[in-house]
Scaffold this active site. Structure first.
Site, PDB file in Angstrom:
ATOM      1  N   ILE A  64       0.855  -1.284   0.121  1.00 44.20           N
ATOM      2  CA  ILE A  64       0.154   0.065   0.004  1.00 44.20           C
ATOM      3  C   ILE A  64       0.711   1.307   0.060  1.00 44.20           C
ATOM      4  O   ILE A  64       0.441   2.335  -0.605  1.00 44.20           O
ATOM      5  CB  ILE A  64      -0.991  -0.157   1.196  1.00 44.20           C
ATOM      6  CG1 ILE A  64      -2.001  -1.119   1.010  1.00 44.20           C
ATOM      7  CG2 ILE A  64      -1.733   1.173   1.222  1.00 44.20           C
ATOM      8  CD1 ILE A  64      -2.906  -1.322   2.022  1.00 44.20           C
ATOM      9  N   CYS A  65       1.847   1.283   0.835  1.00 45.75           N
ATOM     10  CA  CYS A  65       3.008   2.336   0.993  1.00 45.75           C
ATOM     11  C   CYS A  65       3.452   2.532  -0.621  1.00 45.75           C
ATOM     12  O   CYS A  65       3.621   3.824  -1.071  1.00 45.75           O
ATOM     13  CB  CYS A  65       4.021   2.328   1.741  1.00 45.75           C
ATOM     14  SG  CYS A  65       3.224   1.841   3.402  1.00 45.75           S
ATOM     15  N   ASP A  66       3.899   1.578  -1.138  1.00 45.84           N
ATOM     16  CA  ASP A  66       4.371   1.597  -2.519  1.00 45.84           C
ATOM     17  C   ASP A  66       3.458   2.221  -3.759  1.00 45.84           C
ATOM     18  O   ASP A  66       3.811   3.309  -4.363  1.00 45.84           O
ATOM     19  CB  ASP A  66       4.800   0.368  -3.039  1.00 45.84           C
ATOM     20  CG  ASP A  66       5.200   0.340  -4.429  1.00 45.84           C
ATOM     21  OD1 ASP A  66       6.429  -0.024  -4.623  1.00 45.84           O
ATOM     22  OD2 ASP A  66       4.610   0.339  -5.362  1.00 45.84           O
TER      23      ASP A  66
END
Length: 172
Positions: A64-66
């Site tokens: 999700i951060c990516d």
């Protein structure tokens, strides 16, 4: 004394403790000192006079951060010259640089809170159990006033990208 909020965020349903008060729309954005990929110091004042979209992620090396960082990198060009996008994580600066190179991210500045978590403490995103940041979005105007805030309640959940981008567009 710094506030600690047990259950301020969850990780796959498990409550975590978050250090720092949650900021609100209308608050003056606290200054911070973060570390750039080249180990130089970066503060909020370094982008004074511009609109800042501050995207806070637990770690660039998670799905999700990516996706969150890539999304804002893709949107950066359409936001104009007067907007700066900063992505903050507790990842080590050299790891951030490697991730940016591999991901082709070049319009977002990744900044590390690894040294002392001063950003996380000031912005209410420091997850104590993991020494991570809580996923959050802040839009700060050219006078350092917070115009949009989202603290994502579950680490494994995406932020509201459109709401954050609309907030930026409404200022510029």
């Amino acid at each position: 004394m710094t506030t600690e909020r047990f259950g301020g965020v969850t990780l796959k349903g498990t409550p975590q403790t978050v250090r720092g008060e949650q900021l609100k729309v209308g608050d003056k954005a606290p200054n911070f000192k973060l570390t750039a990929n080249n180990f130089s110091s970066v503060t909020l004042d370094d982008s004074k006079g511009k609109v800042r979209l501050i995207s806070v992620v637990p770690s660039l090396f998670t799905g999700i951060c990516d996706a969150q960082t890539r999304r804002f990198n893709e949107e950066a060009a359409s936001l104009g010259e007067n907007v700066v996008i900063l992505t903050v994580s507790a990842d080590f600066p050299t790891a951030q640089a490697q991730w940016c190179g591999a991901a082709g991210v070049d319009k977002v500045q990744t900044l590390s809170d690894h040294m002392d978590m001063n950003f996380g403490d000031a912005y209410g995103t420091h997850v104590l159990e993991r020494r991570w940041e809580q996923r959050a979005i802040f839009v700060v105007d050219n006078e350092d006033v917070i115009r949009y805030v989202e603290y994502v309640p579950e680490i494994a959940q995406h932020p509201d990208y459109e709401a954050a981008l609309t907030a930026v567009r409404n200022i510029t």
